[in-house]
Scaffold this active site. Sequence first.
Site, mmCIF file in Angstrom:
data_model
loop_
_atom_site.group_PDB
_atom_site.id
_atom_site.type_symbol
_atom_site.label_atom_id
_atom_site.label_comp_id
_atom_site.label_asym_id
_atom_site.label_seq_id
_atom_site.Cartn_x
_atom_site.Cartn_y
_atom_site.Cartn_z
ATOM 1 N N LYS A 178 0.828 -1.199 0.000
ATOM 2 C CA LYS A 178 0.000 0.000 0.000
ATOM 3 C C LYS A 178 0.876 1.269 0.000
ATOM 4 O O LYS A 178 2.088 1.183 0.202
ATOM 5 C CB LYS A 178 -0.930 -0.044 1.226
ATOM 6 C CG LYS A 178 -1.932 -1.208 1.172
ATOM 7 C CD LYS A 178 -2.788 -1.259 2.435
ATOM 8 C CE LYS A 178 -3.825 -2.363 2.360
ATOM 9 N NZ LYS A 178 -4.664 -2.415 3.586
ATOM 10 N N TYR A 209 -12.341 -3.008 -3.134
ATOM 11 C CA TYR A 209 -12.886 -2.972 -1.779
ATOM 12 C C TYR A 209 -14.413 -2.873 -1.768
ATOM 13 O O TYR A 209 -14.992 -2.328 -0.809
ATOM 14 C CB TYR A 209 -12.278 -1.807 -0.997
ATOM 15 C CG TYR A 209 -10.853 -2.050 -0.506
ATOM 16 C CD1 TYR A 209 -10.532 -3.182 0.242
ATOM 17 C CD2 TYR A 209 -9.836 -1.140 -0.768
ATOM 18 C CE1 TYR A 209 -9.237 -3.401 0.709
ATOM 19 C CE2 TYR A 209 -8.529 -1.350 -0.302
ATOM 20 C CZ TYR A 209 -8.246 -2.490 0.436
ATOM 21 O OH TYR A 209 -6.972 -2.710 0.900
ATOM 22 N N ASN A 214 -1.815 -0.142 7.421
ATOM 23 C CA ASN A 214 -1.301 -1.501 7.671
ATOM 24 C C ASN A 214 -0.456 -2.085 6.544
ATOM 25 O O ASN A 214 -0.295 -3.305 6.436
ATOM 26 C CB ASN A 214 -2.420 -2.440 8.132
ATOM 27 C CG ASN A 214 -3.477 -2.677 7.070
ATOM 28 O OD1 ASN A 214 -3.360 -2.177 5.952
ATOM 29 N ND2 ASN A 214 -4.496 -3.441 7.401
ATOM 30 N N HIS A 268 -1.714 -5.532 1.423
ATOM 31 C CA HIS A 268 -2.965 -6.266 1.203
ATOM 32 C C HIS A 268 -2.631 -7.688 0.773
ATOM 33 O O HIS A 268 -1.684 -7.904 0.027
ATOM 34 C CB HIS A 268 -3.791 -5.602 0.092
ATOM 35 C CG HIS A 268 -4.877 -6.502 -0.425
ATOM 36 N ND1 HIS A 268 -6.095 -6.619 0.216
ATOM 37 C CD2 HIS A 268 -4.905 -7.373 -1.472
ATOM 38 C CE1 HIS A 268 -6.830 -7.520 -0.439
ATOM 39 N NE2 HIS A 268 -6.139 -7.983 -1.460
ATOM 40 N N GLU A 306 -9.262 -10.716 -7.785
ATOM 41 C CA GLU A 306 -8.367 -9.565 -7.638
ATOM 42 C C GLU A 306 -7.270 -9.580 -8.703
ATOM 43 O O GLU A 306 -6.900 -8.541 -9.242
ATOM 44 C CB GLU A 306 -7.772 -9.552 -6.217
ATOM 45 C CG GLU A 306 -8.837 -9.220 -5.172
ATOM 46 C CD GLU A 306 -8.396 -9.435 -3.729
ATOM 47 O OE1 GLU A 306 -7.210 -9.777 -3.481
ATOM 48 O OE2 GLU A 306 -9.240 -9.260 -2.827
HETATM 49 P P1 DAT Z 1 -7.459 -7.184 5.333
HETATM 50 O O1 DAT Z 1 -6.723 -6.069 4.648
HETATM 51 O O2 DAT Z 1 -6.658 -7.748 6.473
HETATM 52 O O3 DAT Z 1 -7.973 -8.232 4.388
HETATM 53 P P2 DAT Z 1 -10.183 -6.164 5.416
HETATM 54 O O4 DAT Z 1 -10.336 -6.752 4.050
HETATM 55 O O5 DAT Z 1 -11.211 -6.484 6.432
HETATM 56 O O6 DAT Z 1 -8.751 -6.532 6.030
HETATM 57 O O7 DAT Z 1 -10.118 -4.590 5.292
HETATM 58 C C1 DAT Z 1 -9.433 -3.980 4.216
HETATM 59 C C2 DAT Z 1 -8.665 -2.798 4.722
HETATM 60 O O8 DAT Z 1 -9.590 -1.840 5.252
HETATM 61 C C3 DAT Z 1 -7.713 -3.106 5.872
HETATM 62 O O9 DAT Z 1 -6.476 -3.611 5.432
HETATM 63 C C4 DAT Z 1 -7.607 -1.769 6.520
HETATM 64 C C5 DAT Z 1 -8.993 -1.188 6.368
HETATM 65 N N1 DAT Z 1 -9.791 -1.474 7.562
HETATM 66 C C6 DAT Z 1 -10.381 -2.638 7.904
HETATM 67 N N2 DAT Z 1 -11.011 -2.562 9.069
HETATM 68 C C7 DAT Z 1 -10.821 -1.277 9.478
HETATM 69 C C8 DAT Z 1 -11.220 -0.544 10.622
HETATM 70 N N3 DAT Z 1 -11.957 -1.096 11.584
HETATM 71 N N4 DAT Z 1 -10.832 0.758 10.728
HETATM 72 C C9 DAT Z 1 -10.092 1.335 9.753
HETATM 73 N N5 DAT Z 1 -9.677 0.702 8.643
HETATM 74 C C10 DAT Z 1 -10.033 -0.581 8.509
HETATM 75 MG MG MG Z 2 -9.337 -8.051 2.849
#
Ligand code: DAT
Ligand code: MG
Length: 150
Positions: A11, A51, A114, A117, A128
Amino acid sequence: MTLERTYIMVKPDGVERGLVGEIIKRFENKGFQLVGLKFLSPTRTILEKHYADLSSKPFFPGLMTYMTSGPVVAMVWSGKGVVKAGRVLLGETNPLASLPGTIRGDFCIDVGRNLCHGSDSVENAEKEIALWFTEGVVSHNRVVERLIYE
Ligand code: DAT
Ligand code: MG
């Protein structure tokens, strides 16, 4: 043998912080094979598709701002069990819950920064890869394959 594939993305914060090599290194060290790699500034359109399942979340606008704040490194990695193992290498979504030794556990703190991805299922990985690599990926039989797989 047709190996599993996953979509991994460094990212904008990972690129800006100079962690591209570190993230690639962890997948290379494990033995996974890099079959797609590019550096691009993602559009809102592609991110909204990527997303789509999170579009109603309160953090979605912030996620879009973060993800369009700079270029990303898009990758496809191939290998046995690479979808699940890739998520293990990345760590938990929330970096503070990620163990040391994982990328997020070692290098970041906030969920909204974080670093990387990784696809969460084989089915989503293929979706994807189709979204980010419309041009396709490389096909190459590595010489080292028999030193990695029995
Ligand atoms: P991952 O990236 O571990 O697959 P995800 O698909 O649930 O997690 O979410 C995609 C991204 O969205 C994640 O990397 C960071 C952001 N995100 C997820 N939950 C969040 C939250 N509670 N607050 C802020 N950003 C969040
Ligand atoms: Mg995810």
